[in-house]
Write a protein that holds these residues in place. Sequence first.
Motif, mmCIF file in Angstrom:
data_model
loop_
_atom_site.group_PDB
_atom_site.id
_atom_site.type_symbol
_atom_site.label_atom_id
_atom_site.label_comp_id
_atom_site.label_asym_id
_atom_site.label_seq_id
_atom_site.Cartn_x
_atom_site.Cartn_y
_atom_site.Cartn_z
ATOM 1 N N LEU A 261 0.809 -1.223 0.000
ATOM 2 C CA LEU A 261 0.000 0.000 0.000
ATOM 3 C C LEU A 261 0.846 1.279 0.000
ATOM 4 O O LEU A 261 0.590 2.188 -0.798
ATOM 5 C CB LEU A 261 -0.951 -0.014 1.199
ATOM 6 N N PRO A 262 1.864 1.401 0.868
ATOM 7 C CA PRO A 262 2.680 2.636 0.811
ATOM 8 C C PRO A 262 3.432 2.791 -0.504
ATOM 9 O O PRO A 262 3.580 3.902 -1.018
ATOM 10 C CB PRO A 262 3.649 2.475 1.992
ATOM 11 N N VAL A 263 3.906 1.670 -1.088
ATOM 12 C CA VAL A 263 4.674 1.741 -2.324
ATOM 13 C C VAL A 263 3.783 2.155 -3.495
ATOM 14 O O VAL A 263 4.224 2.863 -4.410
ATOM 15 C CB VAL A 263 5.345 0.377 -2.611
ATOM 16 N N LEU A 264 2.517 1.747 -3.462
ATOM 17 C CA LEU A 264 1.600 2.042 -4.562
ATOM 18 C C LEU A 264 0.972 3.420 -4.479
ATOM 19 O O LEU A 264 0.119 3.748 -5.297
ATOM 20 C CB LEU A 264 0.496 0.972 -4.595
ATOM 21 N N GLY A 265 1.367 4.199 -3.488
ATOM 22 C CA GLY A 265 0.879 5.576 -3.439
ATOM 23 C C GLY A 265 0.169 5.961 -2.160
ATOM 24 O O GLY A 265 -0.109 7.144 -1.950
ATOM 25 N N TRP A 266 -0.135 4.980 -1.314
ATOM 26 C CA TRP A 266 -0.802 5.289 -0.046
ATOM 27 C C TRP A 266 0.246 5.736 0.966
ATOM 28 O O TRP A 266 0.530 5.039 1.933
ATOM 29 C CB TRP A 266 -1.568 4.078 0.453
ATOM 30 N N ASN A 267 0.823 6.903 0.740
ATOM 31 C CA ASN A 267 1.826 7.448 1.649
ATOM 32 C C ASN A 267 1.621 8.952 1.739
ATOM 33 O O ASN A 267 0.870 9.548 0.962
ATOM 34 C CB ASN A 267 3.240 7.114 1.177
ATOM 35 N N CYS A 268 2.303 9.554 2.704
ATOM 36 C CA CYS A 268 2.129 10.987 2.960
ATOM 37 C C CYS A 268 3.368 11.789 2.590
ATOM 38 O O CYS A 268 3.622 12.846 3.164
ATOM 39 C CB CYS A 268 1.780 11.219 4.432
ATOM 40 N N LEU A 269 4.157 11.284 1.640
ATOM 41 C CA LEU A 269 5.358 12.010 1.237
ATOM 42 C C LEU A 269 5.023 13.326 0.547
ATOM 43 O O LEU A 269 5.803 14.273 0.596
ATOM 44 C CB LEU A 269 6.201 11.132 0.298
ATOM 45 N N ARG A 270 3.885 13.401 -0.097
ATOM 46 C CA ARG A 270 3.485 14.624 -0.799
ATOM 47 C C ARG A 270 2.509 15.473 0.002
ATOM 48 O O ARG A 270 2.305 16.638 -0.305
ATOM 49 C CB ARG A 270 2.848 14.251 -2.145
ATOM 50 N N ASP A 271 1.879 14.905 0.993
ATOM 51 C CA ASP A 271 0.889 15.630 1.797
ATOM 52 C C ASP A 271 1.116 15.300 3.266
ATOM 53 O O ASP A 271 0.654 14.275 3.765
ATOM 54 C CB ASP A 271 -0.529 15.249 1.367
ATOM 55 N N GLU A 272 1.854 16.155 3.941
ATOM 56 C CA GLU A 272 2.211 15.881 5.334
ATOM 57 C C GLU A 272 1.000 15.877 6.252
ATOM 58 O O GLU A 272 0.993 15.194 7.280
ATOM 59 C CB GLU A 272 3.219 16.927 5.824
ATOM 60 N N SER A 273 -0.036 16.603 5.900
ATOM 61 C CA SER A 273 -1.223 16.657 6.753
ATOM 62 C C SER A 273 -1.942 15.325 6.843
ATOM 63 O O SER A 273 -2.730 15.101 7.769
ATOM 64 C CB SER A 273 -2.191 17.730 6.239
ATOM 65 N N SER A 274 -1.692 14.419 5.904
ATOM 66 C CA SER A 274 -2.338 13.099 5.926
ATOM 67 C C SER A 274 -1.502 12.045 6.626
ATOM 68 O O SER A 274 -1.881 10.869 6.638
ATOM 69 C CB SER A 274 -2.640 12.641 4.493
ATOM 70 N N CYS A 275 -0.351 12.440 7.212
ATOM 71 C CA CYS A 275 0.544 11.478 7.864
ATOM 72 C C CYS A 275 -0.066 10.935 9.153
ATOM 73 O O CYS A 275 -0.815 11.614 9.851
ATOM 74 C CB CYS A 275 1.893 12.131 8.165
ATOM 75 N N SER A 276 0.305 9.711 9.458
ATOM 76 C CA SER A 276 -0.089 9.091 10.718
ATOM 77 C C SER A 276 1.063 9.188 11.703
ATOM 78 O O SER A 276 2.032 9.917 11.483
ATOM 79 C CB SER A 276 -0.472 7.629 10.472
ATOM 80 N N VAL A 277 0.982 8.439 12.780
ATOM 81 C CA VAL A 277 2.043 8.471 13.783
ATOM 82 C C VAL A 277 3.304 7.788 13.280
ATOM 83 O O VAL A 277 4.393 7.984 13.830
ATOM 84 C CB VAL A 277 1.564 7.799 15.086
ATOM 85 N N VAL A 278 3.175 6.978 12.231
ATOM 86 C CA VAL A 278 4.335 6.316 11.626
ATOM 87 C C VAL A 278 4.453 6.803 10.192
ATOM 88 O O VAL A 278 3.653 6.446 9.333
ATOM 89 C CB VAL A 278 4.181 4.776 11.661
ATOM 90 N N ARG A 279 5.428 7.643 9.936
ATOM 91 C CA ARG A 279 5.644 8.131 8.580
ATOM 92 C C ARG A 279 6.439 7.114 7.776
ATOM 93 O O ARG A 279 7.293 6.422 8.340
ATOM 94 C CB ARG A 279 6.395 9.464 8.622
ATOM 95 N N PRO A 280 6.172 6.965 6.473
ATOM 96 C CA PRO A 280 5.239 7.748 5.653
ATOM 97 C C PRO A 280 3.867 7.105 5.492
ATOM 98 O O PRO A 280 3.260 7.245 4.439
ATOM 99 C CB PRO A 280 5.985 7.808 4.320
ATOM 100 N N LEU A 281 3.412 6.364 6.475
ATOM 101 C CA LEU A 281 2.078 5.788 6.405
ATOM 102 C C LEU A 281 1.026 6.882 6.586
ATOM 103 O O LEU A 281 1.196 7.795 7.391
ATOM 104 C CB LEU A 281 1.889 4.720 7.480
ATOM 105 N N THR A 282 -0.064 6.757 5.863
ATOM 106 C CA THR A 282 -1.160 7.709 6.004
ATOM 107 C C THR A 282 -2.087 7.266 7.128
ATOM 108 O O THR A 282 -1.976 6.158 7.660
ATOM 109 C CB THR A 282 -1.954 7.813 4.701
ATOM 110 N N LYS A 283 -2.994 8.143 7.477
ATOM 111 C CA LYS A 283 -3.986 7.806 8.496
ATOM 112 C C LYS A 283 -4.842 6.624 8.056
ATOM 113 O O LYS A 283 -5.226 5.788 8.873
ATOM 114 C CB LYS A 283 -4.864 9.023 8.788
ATOM 115 N N ASN A 284 -5.134 6.552 6.768
ATOM 116 C CA ASN A 284 -5.916 5.432 6.257
ATOM 117 C C ASN A 284 -5.160 4.118 6.390
ATOM 118 O O ASN A 284 -5.746 3.071 6.690
ATOM 119 C CB ASN A 284 -6.284 5.672 4.790
ATOM 120 N N ASN A 285 -3.845 4.149 6.144
ATOM 121 C CA ASN A 285 -3.024 2.952 6.329
ATOM 122 C C ASN A 285 -3.140 2.414 7.749
ATOM 123 O O ASN A 285 -3.439 1.219 7.959
ATOM 124 C CB ASN A 285 -1.557 3.249 6.021
#
Length: 344
Positions: A184-208
């Motif tokens: 999921l993070p490799v396919l684009g589900w990451n917050c490298l481009r949008d920091e506001s969507s980051c979770s407590v573990v970067r670069p995972l998003t809140k959805n991850n």
Amino acid sequence: MTLSQRTGVNMNEDLKVNLSRLPRECVDAGDLKNISADIPSQVPVVEPEPELVVNPWDIVLCTSGTLISCENAIVVLIIFHNPSLRAPMFLLIGSLALADLLAGIGLVVNFVFAYLLQSEATKLLTIGLIVASFSASVCSLLAITVDRYLSLYYALTYHSERTVTFTYIMLVLLWGTSICLGLLPVLGWNCLRDESSCSVVRPLTKNNTAILSICFLFTFALMFQLYIQICKIVMRHAHQIALQHHFLATSHYVTTRKGVSTLAIILGTFAACWMPFTLYSLIADYTYPSIYTYATLLPATYNSIINPVIYAFRNQEIQKALCLICCGCVPPALSQRARCPSDV
């Protein structure tokens, strides 16, 4: 005229040319003379490069990953090099050890890349490996629980080709699901481009993290229900045996109590290790202090340290195989003095 004097004259002329472009009221003759007099005396200052500061929490996680890798590598090698350990139970234990081994390697690689080779690609690859391996570890624990339940519920038909086929199906499903979660993070589900969507573990998003946390809670609820059913089956079997053999009632009561206590320890350890990070990742985001993330994530890694002790090293067949390997590494003179328990 010396070289230094020529340099000073050239710098003064360049400065006058540059300052002439400014409005006349901004520069007067006195200021120009002062600036021209100060330039030859100026010496360029080279700022020292910032020192590499290592987070102590990262060192602890790397140490934990090293211990996880070494411990589970032993279990994987024992099961891989012993053809007799090919029963469904040992296949699932091997799957758990392999998942924890990859998780430990992921923690070590993440530490190395974070301080030596920082790039977006390495961040995505390492976080994908960690997510996939820990997901496979949790799913393997669920598969072991399902296998134990089936071995008791279908005790007469458990040792059959059907059970082996079902075990392979479970292994394919759990590893396929874990790999998909890791991608999921490799396919684009990451917050490298949008920091506001980051979770407590970067670069995972809140959805991850939300998906992973909900999957864990579902897995824990299913394991809890299965262990309750296992306890009921064990107690019912012990009660039936006690009715048929009254003189064995006490021993079966002790055995049942030990079995229930073991199941409680297994489930309690699993919940104690993973529940803090799961609940924290649901309510927190990237604005929370990172110390809370480390404090809840570290106990989750301890589960991979405890798993080999609970599921592998307590098994008599694995103990025997490990003992034979250790005895084979010792010189013959010493191996005759300290033989394996199975040979005594």
